[in-house]
Design a protein around this motif. Structure first.
Motif, short mmCIF file in Angstrom:
data_model
loop_
_atom_site.label_atom_id
_atom_site.label_comp_id
_atom_site.label_asym_id
_atom_site.label_seq_id
_atom_site.Cartn_x
_atom_site.Cartn_y
_atom_site.Cartn_z
N ARG A 54 72.61 57.91 9.98
CA ARG A 54 73.00 58.05 11.24
C ARG A 54 72.91 59.44 11.81
O ARG A 54 73.77 60.20 11.41
CB ARG A 54 74.52 57.44 11.60
N MET A 55 72.12 59.75 12.60
CA MET A 55 72.00 61.09 13.10
C MET A 55 71.51 61.06 14.63
O MET A 55 70.70 60.14 14.91
CB MET A 55 70.77 61.91 12.42
N PRO A 56 71.75 62.17 15.54
CA PRO A 56 71.28 62.31 16.78
C PRO A 56 69.66 62.07 16.59
O PRO A 56 68.87 62.83 15.92
CB PRO A 56 71.74 63.38 17.47
N GLY A 57 68.91 61.71 17.73
CA GLY A 57 67.66 61.96 17.79
C GLY A 57 66.78 61.01 16.87
O GLY A 57 67.35 59.72 16.57
N LEU A 58 65.88 61.43 16.08
CA LEU A 58 64.97 60.43 15.03
C LEU A 58 65.93 60.07 14.14
O LEU A 58 66.66 60.99 13.22
CB LEU A 58 63.77 61.05 14.49
N ASP A 59 66.58 58.95 13.94
CA ASP A 59 67.60 58.42 12.93
C ASP A 59 66.93 58.44 11.50
O ASP A 59 65.72 58.53 11.27
CB ASP A 59 68.21 57.23 13.39
N GLY A 60 67.62 58.17 10.62
CA GLY A 60 67.16 58.24 8.99
C GLY A 60 66.29 57.09 8.84
O GLY A 60 65.48 57.45 8.09
N LEU A 61 66.52 55.94 9.26
CA LEU A 61 65.87 54.86 9.00
C LEU A 61 64.22 55.09 9.71
O LEU A 61 63.34 54.83 8.90
CB LEU A 61 66.33 53.34 9.78
N SER A 62 64.33 55.47 10.95
CA SER A 62 62.89 55.81 11.51
C SER A 62 62.21 56.94 10.78
O SER A 62 61.07 56.82 10.32
CB SER A 62 62.91 56.19 12.89
N LEU A 63 63.01 57.74 10.13
CA LEU A 63 62.44 58.73 9.36
C LEU A 63 61.70 58.48 8.16
O LEU A 63 60.47 58.74 7.70
CB LEU A 63 63.39 59.97 9.12
N LEU A 64 62.68 57.60 7.40
CA LEU A 64 62.29 56.94 6.27
C LEU A 64 60.75 55.99 6.49
O LEU A 64 59.97 56.21 5.73
CB LEU A 64 63.29 55.89 5.66
N ARG A 65 60.83 55.24 7.65
CA ARG A 65 59.53 54.45 7.92
C ARG A 65 58.52 55.18 7.84
O ARG A 65 57.21 55.09 7.68
CB ARG A 65 59.80 53.74 9.04
N LYS A 66 58.49 56.49 8.61
CA LYS A 66 57.61 57.39 9.16
C LYS A 66 57.03 57.82 7.60
O LYS A 66 55.67 57.98 7.53
CB LYS A 66 58.08 58.45 10.06
N VAL A 67 57.88 58.35 6.79
CA VAL A 67 57.74 58.98 5.77
C VAL A 67 56.80 57.97 4.70
O VAL A 67 55.72 58.50 4.14
CB VAL A 67 58.65 59.50 4.69
N LYS A 68 57.21 56.99 4.59
CA LYS A 68 56.69 55.81 3.89
C LYS A 68 55.32 55.41 4.08
O LYS A 68 54.35 55.10 3.54
CB LYS A 68 57.54 54.73 3.61
N GLU A 69 55.00 55.72 5.62
CA GLU A 69 53.49 55.47 6.07
C GLU A 69 52.99 56.36 5.94
O GLU A 69 51.55 56.57 5.29
CB GLU A 69 53.98 55.34 7.55
N GLU A 70 53.38 57.84 6.07
CA GLU A 70 52.49 58.97 5.96
C GLU A 70 52.35 59.53 4.67
O GLU A 70 51.25 59.89 4.37
CB GLU A 70 52.72 60.15 7.02
N GLN A 71 53.48 59.67 3.98
CA GLN A 71 53.41 59.93 2.49
C GLN A 71 54.02 59.52 1.59
O GLN A 71 55.23 59.58 1.14
CB GLN A 71 53.86 61.56 2.51
N PRO A 72 53.53 58.08 1.35
CA PRO A 72 54.27 57.16 0.62
C PRO A 72 54.55 57.38 -0.79
O PRO A 72 55.59 56.85 -1.31
CB PRO A 72 53.09 55.84 0.57
N ASP A 73 54.26 58.53 -1.33
CA ASP A 73 54.56 59.01 -2.62
C ASP A 73 56.25 59.93 -2.72
O ASP A 73 56.37 60.26 -4.04
CB ASP A 73 53.48 59.21 -3.55
N VAL A 74 56.43 60.14 -1.56
CA VAL A 74 57.76 60.84 -1.34
C VAL A 74 58.70 59.95 -1.65
O VAL A 74 58.88 58.81 -1.14
CB VAL A 74 57.79 61.44 -0.17
N GLU A 75 59.68 60.03 -2.79
CA GLU A 75 60.91 59.08 -2.81
C GLU A 75 61.99 59.51 -1.87
O GLU A 75 62.06 60.63 -1.55
CB GLU A 75 61.28 59.40 -4.42
#
Ligand SMILES: Nc1ncnc2c1ncn2[C@@H]1O[C@H](COP(=O)(O)OP(=O)(O)OP(=O)(O)O)[C@@H](O)[C@H]1O
Ligand SMILES: [Mg+2]
Length: 449
Positions: A54-75
């Motif tokens: 839970r964070m203002p602006g881009l929240d954690g879940l959206s950040l996670l989805r973005k990372v998994k899409e763009e850099q899937p090997d980041v844990e």
């Protein structure tokens, strides 16, 4: 050491996490919200993202989805407040490795979760690397004592037989297991190793077999174990003599029936792996004392191979030393490193209780100490316990130290200890006989301009 990005909108949480992770030797960057984190991720590579949900602006879940899409090997490991576990489940479904409950009270829990996430990443990377590498393992196996060993390895490699590699520490059990894999029909499949001594019993079980969702507290999602990750390839059970009784029984079943279930699961899965085990312990003696199951021993030792110590294969010393020095030269960006004949004579007279690993470490140290291309006896600091005659202290030639300042000497010793311990600073500090704090202070001083 890994690169970790910590994202949380609370300054206190950020600095607690950053400090705890830096103390472990990781390099940590922090961001105060999802947008800042996304900007940082686009600029710099990270191995692990630790983010609040839970964070203002881009929240954690959206950040996670973005990372998994763009850099899937980041844990990704997410932080979630007590009472909002549903969001953790959503995160796991979106590809997070694990979650931590806020407030994170204990650094130990943080450390364990982060270590496991990084281990998984290393494993997955290794798998892809292993798949891509087609080259032969470069090994020096010329000595007479090695001829029957190499012949046996070549013959057994293409079969499905379980191989037990026995040998003193540093004799090359792991590289041999990899060679067996590369010479087998499974070479295109994964090579997955598990060190039976490094994990606790419960962890080992879920690491090996995986678990179903809800199998135990914390199992919020199904996870595949290493046996599943190794399907079609080779499974290496390192230090198998360290397995506790209960796991010995479980392993026996997989070896016998080639089947297993995930922890908490009912579905039976097939284990399509070739087993290779290694130990430096006397399994037969352990068996006689009732410490190792007899039935398991016979399952593992279908094809036992003993790797001779370096003392038993003296002719290998020279070619091995040359091969290792060439590799070290490549790693250090100093090709053409070689041994003077006096240095070689010194190596040949030594007894090498730590075998090839000790030889490699000695050469690496020598290469660092030698300023020019030639390694001389004064660069060889050999451990007195392996000395052939009276104690062979690392006395430099003519009683003169190489022209180093004390500070340079200290710095080299520290670099060497960290390299010997594969980057683990706690063990490096122990090896150096100083506290971890002191080690960090010294490292910081070196980094200061
Ligand atoms: N025949 C060889 N040729 C080249 N390098 C070798 C050979 N044997 C061992 N090495 C090197 O020696 C080091 C130790 O080997 P390895 O880790 O396989 O030993 P080990 O028997 O598993 O040791 P331990 O019991 O300590 O785990 C590694 O750096 C490996 O690359
Ligand atoms: Mg080993």
């Amino acid at each position: 050491m890994a690169r970790i990005l910590v994202v949380d909108d609370e300054e206190g949480v950020r600095s607690f996490l950053a400090e705890a992770l830096e103390f472990e030797g990781h390099s940590v960057t922090t961001a105060a919200d999802g947008d800042e984190a996304a900007r940082l991720l686009a600029k710099q590579g990270v191995d692990l993202l630790l983010t609040d949900l839970r964070m203002p602006g881009l929240d954690g879940l959206s950040l996670l989805r973005k990372v998994k899409e763009e850099q899937p090997d980041v844990e990704v490991v997410v932080l979630t407040a007590v009472g909002t576990v549903e969001s953790a489940v959503a995160a796991m479904k979106a590809g997070a490795f694990d979650y931590l409950l806020k407030p994170v009270g204990s650094p130990a829990e943080l450390r364990l979760t982060v270590a496991r996430a990084l281990e998984r990443r290393a494993l997955l990377n290794w798998k892809t690397e292993a798949r891509q590498s087609t080259g032969e393992v470069e090994l020096s196996w010329g000595a007479a004592a090695m001829v029957p060993v190499v012949e046996a390895l070549r013959k057994v490699a293409p079969t499905q037989a379980t191989v037990l590699l026995v040998g003193e520490s540093g004799t090359g059990k792991e590289v041999t297991a990899r060679a067996l894999h590369q010479w087998s029909e499974r070479a295109d499949g994964p090579f997955v190793a598990v060190n039976c001594a490094a994990l606790t019993e419960t962890l080992l079980e879920s690491e090996l077999f995986g678990h179903e969702k809800g199998a135990f507290t914390g199992a919020v999602a199904q996870r595949r174990g290493r046996i599943e990750l190794a399907q079609g390839g080779t499974f290496f059970l390192d230090e198998v003599g360290e397995l506790k009784a209960e796991l010995q029984a479980k392993l026996l079943r997989v070896l016998q029936e080639r089947r297993f279930e995930r922890v908490g699961g009912t579905r039976t899965l097939e284990a399509d792996v070739r087993w290779v085990a290694a130990t430096n312990r006397d399994l037969k003696g352990m068996m006689a004392r009732g410490e190792f199951r007899e039935d398991l021993y016979h399952r593992l030792a279908v094809f036992p191979i003993r790797l001779p110590s370096l003392r038993e294969r003296r002719e290998d010393l020279r070619p091995l030393a040359e091969l290792l020095l060439r590799r070290i030269g490549e790693e250090l960006g100093r090709p053409g490193l070689r041994l003077s004949s006096e240095a070689l004579a010194r190596l040949e007279a030594f007894t090498w209780p730590g075998n090839v690993r000790e030889l490699r470490n000695a050469l690496e140290r020598a290469a660092i100490l030698a300023d020019g291309p030639v390694v001389e006896p004064r660069h060889l600091w050999l451990d007195p316990t392996g000395a052939p005659g009276p104690v062979d202290a690392p006395a430099p030639e003519g009683g003169r130290l190489p022209s180093l300042t004390l500070e340079e000497l200290e710095r080299r010793a520290i670099e060497q200890a960290i390299a010997d311990e594969a980057g683990n600073r706690k063990r490096a500090a122990q090896r150096l006989g100083i506290g971890l704090r002191t080690l960090y202070d010294k490292l910081r001083r070196y980094e200061a301009p």
